[in-house]
Design a protein around this motif. Structure first.
Motif: not given
Length: 159
Positions: A68, A70, A110, A132
């Protein structure tokens, strides 16, 4: 199937995000794309990813690994061993339920890059999705829902 090595051996047919409230969102399998609209999910919600795939040959030690990202910062890879499968399918695997991050600092978009590999580490396929994380108080729009309306974290439809 795509043109990468191992593509004839593995086809990701579908990805479905199952929510705790029994709502599901179909995520079309995609390569990385900035045009892919992110799913809007409530902070702290519980989701389960369902993967549906077909195999062109027997695969030993199938593993799904995702990272992931971010705000441009990648997290630690999360690896899930799916097992060994015979040629054919479709097979559906549901990953363990996970609680989305919560708190003001965790809200945002993300990107998730996933890869499927076999026991030897050969890349069979890749998958990409975006979501989101929104504050609890906001209505959450579920693309592909039957009514197209916004849903609150409790599952009520608004609009």
């Amino acid at each position: 199937m795509n043109g990468r090595p191992g593509a004839a051996d593995f086809e990701l047919v579908d990805m479905v995000l199952l929510r705790e409230e029994d709502a599901s969102v179909r995520i079309r399998p995609a390569q990385q794309s900035d045009t892919l609209e992110p799913l809007d999910l409530p902070e702290g919600g519980v989701v389960t990813l369902s993967l549906v795939f077909r195999l062109g040959r027997d695969v030993d030690g199938l593993t799904y690994t995702e990272v992931r990202i971010r705000e441009g910062v990648p997290g630690l890879p999360c690896e899930t061993h799916l097992g060994s499968f015979r040629a054919g399918g479709p097979y559906e695997i549901r990953l363990r339920p996970e609680r989305l991050p919560s708190g003001h600092a965790s809200c945002g978009t993300y990107e998730v890059h996933g890869t499927f590999t076999d026991r030897r580490g050969r890349l069979l396929a890749g998958a990409y999705r975006r979501y989101h994380v929104s504050p609890h108080s906001a209505d959450v729009l579920l693309p592909g829902s039957a009514d197209g309306g916004a849903r609150t974290p409790g599952g009520a439809v608004s609009g």
